[in-house]
Write an enzyme that holds these catalytic residues in place. Structure first.
Site, PDB file in Angstrom:
ATOM      1  CB  SER A 117      13.530  38.975  61.728  1.00  0.00           C
ATOM      2  OG  SER A 117      12.791  40.171  61.904  1.00  0.00           O
ATOM      3  CD  GLU A 176       8.231  42.643  61.616  1.00  0.00           C
ATOM      4  OE1 GLU A 176       7.215  42.115  61.159  1.00  0.00           O
ATOM      5  OE2 GLU A 176       8.225  43.736  62.198  1.00  0.00           O
ATOM      6  CE1 TYR A 227      12.357  39.674  56.387  1.00  0.00           C
ATOM      7  CE2 TYR A 227      11.614  40.167  58.617  1.00  0.00           C
ATOM      8  CZ  TYR A 227      12.634  39.937  57.722  1.00  0.00           C
ATOM      9  OH  TYR A 227      13.929  39.951  58.169  1.00  0.00           O
TER      10      TYR A 227
HETATM   11  P1  GDR Z   1      11.182  46.886  59.756  1.00  0.00           P
HETATM   12  O1  GDR Z   1      11.965  48.143  59.160  1.00  0.00           O
HETATM   13  O2  GDR Z   1       9.901  46.669  59.064  1.00  0.00           O
HETATM   14  O3  GDR Z   1      11.117  47.070  61.247  1.00  0.00           O
HETATM   15  O4  GDR Z   1      12.144  45.674  59.397  1.00  0.00           O
HETATM   16  P2  GDR Z   1      11.440  49.475  58.492  1.00  0.00           P
HETATM   17  O5  GDR Z   1      12.547  50.436  58.603  1.00  0.00           O
HETATM   18  O6  GDR Z   1      10.884  49.218  57.133  1.00  0.00           O
HETATM   19  O7  GDR Z   1      10.210  49.920  59.440  1.00  0.00           O
HETATM   20  C1  GDR Z   1      10.415  50.270  60.797  1.00  0.00           C
HETATM   21  C2  GDR Z   1       9.139  50.877  61.349  1.00  0.00           C
HETATM   22  O8  GDR Z   1       8.906  52.130  60.725  1.00  0.00           O
HETATM   23  C3  GDR Z   1       7.528  52.225  60.378  1.00  0.00           C
HETATM   24  N1  GDR Z   1       7.371  53.211  59.296  1.00  0.00           N
HETATM   25  C4  GDR Z   1       7.869  53.089  58.054  1.00  0.00           C
HETATM   26  N2  GDR Z   1       8.620  52.127  57.460  1.00  0.00           N
HETATM   27  C5  GDR Z   1       9.016  52.332  56.184  1.00  0.00           C
HETATM   28  N3  GDR Z   1       9.789  51.418  55.584  1.00  0.00           N
HETATM   29  N4  GDR Z   1       8.680  53.462  55.484  1.00  0.00           N
HETATM   30  C6  GDR Z   1       7.905  54.457  56.048  1.00  0.00           C
HETATM   31  O9  GDR Z   1       7.614  55.460  55.417  1.00  0.00           O
HETATM   32  C7  GDR Z   1       7.485  54.264  57.394  1.00  0.00           C
HETATM   33  N5  GDR Z   1       6.785  55.032  58.252  1.00  0.00           N
HETATM   34  C8  GDR Z   1       6.712  54.377  59.405  1.00  0.00           C
HETATM   35  C9  GDR Z   1       7.151  50.809  60.013  1.00  0.00           C
HETATM   36  O10 GDR Z   1       5.741  50.653  59.991  1.00  0.00           O
HETATM   37  C10 GDR Z   1       7.877  50.044  61.110  1.00  0.00           C
HETATM   38  O11 GDR Z   1       7.111  50.030  62.271  1.00  0.00           O
HETATM   39  C11 GDR Z   1      13.543  45.758  59.610  1.00  0.00           C
HETATM   40  C12 GDR Z   1      14.224  44.961  58.492  1.00  0.00           C
HETATM   41  O12 GDR Z   1      15.618  45.171  58.569  1.00  0.00           O
HETATM   42  C13 GDR Z   1      13.934  43.487  58.642  1.00  0.00           C
HETATM   43  O13 GDR Z   1      14.662  42.755  57.653  1.00  0.00           O
HETATM   44  C14 GDR Z   1      14.369  43.064  60.050  1.00  0.00           C
HETATM   45  O14 GDR Z   1      14.128  41.692  60.218  1.00  0.00           O
HETATM   46  C15 GDR Z   1      13.599  43.876  61.085  1.00  0.00           C
HETATM   47  O15 GDR Z   1      13.892  45.255  60.880  1.00  0.00           O
HETATM   48  C16 GDR Z   1      13.976  43.525  62.503  1.00  0.00           C
END
Ligand code: GDR
Length: 327
Positions: free
Chosen positions: A127, A129, A151
Site C-alpha cells: 500500500s 501507506e 495499517y
Molecule cells: P485511505 O482511504 O486511508 O487512503 O486508504 P480513505 O478513503 O479511508 O481515506 C482517504 C483520505 O480521505 C481522508 N478523509 C476521510 N477518510 C474517511 N474514510 N472518511 C472521512 O470522512 C474522511 N474525511 C477525510 C482521510 O484522512 C485520507 O486522507 C485506502 C485504502 O484502500 C487502503 O487499504 C489502501 O492501502 C490505501 O487507500 C492506499
C-alpha cells in the site's frame, strides 16, 4: 488451466480479480470467513464460477492446510484490514491480519512449491501507506518505507516479508497500490462516502457531508485497473515490486467538489461540506501520489480512467441506486 487461490475474495478487489481471472479461463478458489453470508451471496451472484472454501486469516494452521489442499499455481493475498481509519482503533488486529498473516500465506506457498516441485506465484498487495510522510513525490519503488499509521506499519511488515520470500526462491510480486475506487467501495472509505451522500444531496437539494481532513492529497484510480496490474505482476517472468498509481493527485475537497457538481449541485457545493473532527486521524501523510513508470515499462500496464471518470462513474452509480430505491 491455471488455478488461483484468493484470500479476501469478497472485497472490492477480490470481486474484480475473480471476474478477470474467470474471464480468461483461470480456475478461481476463494477463502471466505464464516458469517460473511451477505458478501458471499453478492460474490456468487456476480461470479458464479468461483469455488469457495471456509477459512480464516487468523488461523495459521488451517490456512496452511487449505493452501496445500487447493494446490494453486497463483496466490493473491487480498484479505486483511483495509481501512486505515479502523487500524487506529484496532492496531493489534491490523498487525495480525494485514501484516503477520502474509508470512503464513507465503510460507504455505513456499512449502507447497517445495513439496510439489511446481512454481507457485504470489501477489502481496502493498500500500502507498507504507511511505507515510515521504520526503518527495511522486513516490516510487525506491521511496523509503516509513509508515505513520498502524495499517501502514502492518503493510510495511508484509511488504518486507514478501521480499524475504522472494529471496528464498518464491515468485512474490508486490503491487504498491495507491487509492483505487469503484462503485463497490464500502462507505467507510472517503470516496464512496462522498459519492453516496452527493447523490442524495443532488436528489433532495439539501444535506451535508461531514468529513475529516479536506486537504489530504491522494492519487485515486479505477480499481479494476489495479487488479489487472496484480495479475500482470504475478505472471511476469521475474517477481518484483511495482507502484500502481495514476500519477495525478487531488485533495479530498476536490473529490467532494467534483462529486457534488456531478450530482447537479453546482457552485453551491461548498455549502454541503463540513469538517467533523470525528473523522480526523491522529497522523497521516499529507500527500500520496505514485509514479507507475516501472509497471508501465515492465508490465505494459497503464491506468484506463482518470480522476473525473472515477468520480463520475461512482456518482452515476449512486444516483442510479437512489432511483431504483436501493441506496
Ligand atoms: P485511505 O482511504 O486511508 O487512503 O486508504 P480513505 O478513503 O479511508 O481515506 C482517504 C483520505 O480521505 C481522508 N478523509 C476521510 N477518510 C474517511 N474514510 N472518511 C472521512 O470522512 C474522511 N474525511 C477525510 C482521510 O484522512 C485520507 O486522507 C485506502 C485504502 O484502500 C487502503 O487499504 C489502501 O492501502 C490505501 O487507500 C492506499
Amino acid at each position: 488451466m491455471p488455478r488461483a487461490f484468493v484470500t479476501g475474495i469478497t472485497g472490492q478487489d477480490g470481486g474484480y480479480l475473480a471476474d478477470q481471472l474467470l474471464g480468461e479461463g483461470t480456475e478461481v478458489h476463494g477463502m471466505v470467513r464464516a458469517g460473511d453470508d451477505d458478501a458471499v451471496r453478492d460474490l456468487l451472484a456476480r461470479t458464479p464460477g468461483v469455488v469457495l472454501h471456509d477459512g480464516d486469516l487468523g488461523d495459521a494452521e488451517g490456512l496452511r492446510r487449505l493452501i496445500a489442499d487447493v494446490g494453486p499455481d497463483e496466490i493473491y493475498n487480498l484479505a486483511g484490514i483495509s481501512s486505515v481509519a479502523f487500524s487506529w482503533a484496532e492496531p493489534v488486529l491490523t498487525a495480525q491480519l494485514s501484516g503477520v498473516a502474509a508470512a503464513t500465506v507465503l510460507d504455505a506457498a513456499w512449502r507447497l512449491q517445495e513439496d510439489t516441485g511446481r512454481k507457485v506465484a504470489c501477489l502481496q498487495p502493498s500500500s502507498a501507506e507504507i511511505f507515510g510522510h515521504a520526503d518527495s513525490w511522486p513516490q516510487d519503488e525506491s521511496t523509503p518505507v516509513r509508515p505513520v499509521s498502524p495499517y501502514g506499519a502492518a503493510k510495511a511488515y508484509a511488504h518486507h516479508i514478501a521480499g524475504v520470500y522472494r529471496g528464498r526462491g518464491l515468485h512474490v510480486a508486490t503491487c504498491i497500490l495507491f487509492n483505487h475506487e469503484s462503485p463497490r467501495r464500502p462507505l467507510a472509505f472517503v470516496t464512496r462516502k462522498i459519492t453516496a451522500a452527493a447523490a442524495q444531496i443532488g436528489a433532495e437539494g439539501f444535506g451535508v457531508i461531514r468529513l475529516g481532513n479536506l486537504d489530504a492529497r491522494r492519487d485515486w484510480g479505477w480499481a479494476p485497473d489495479y487488479v489487472d496490474a496484480m495479475v500482470r505482476s504475478v505472471r511476469h517472468e521475474a517477481a518484483s515490486d511495482y507502484v500502481v498509481a495514476t500519477g495525478q493527485t487531488h485533495t479530498v475537497a476536490e473529490f467532494a467538489e467534483a462529486a457534488l457538481r456531478r450530482a447537479g449541485v453546482g457552485d453551491s457545493w461548498r455549502d454541503h461540506v463540513e469538517v467533523d473532527p470525528e473523522f480526523l486521524r491522529p497522523n497521516e501523510a499529507p500527500i500520496l501520489v505514485g509514479d507507475a513508470s516501472k509497471a508501465r515499462r515492465e508490465l505494459g500496464w497503464k491506468p484506463t480512467a482518470a480522476f473525473d471518470e472515477v468520480v463520475g462513474r461512482m456518482v452515476d452509480h449512486d444516483m442510479e441506486l437512489l432511483k431504483r430505491g436501493k441506496a
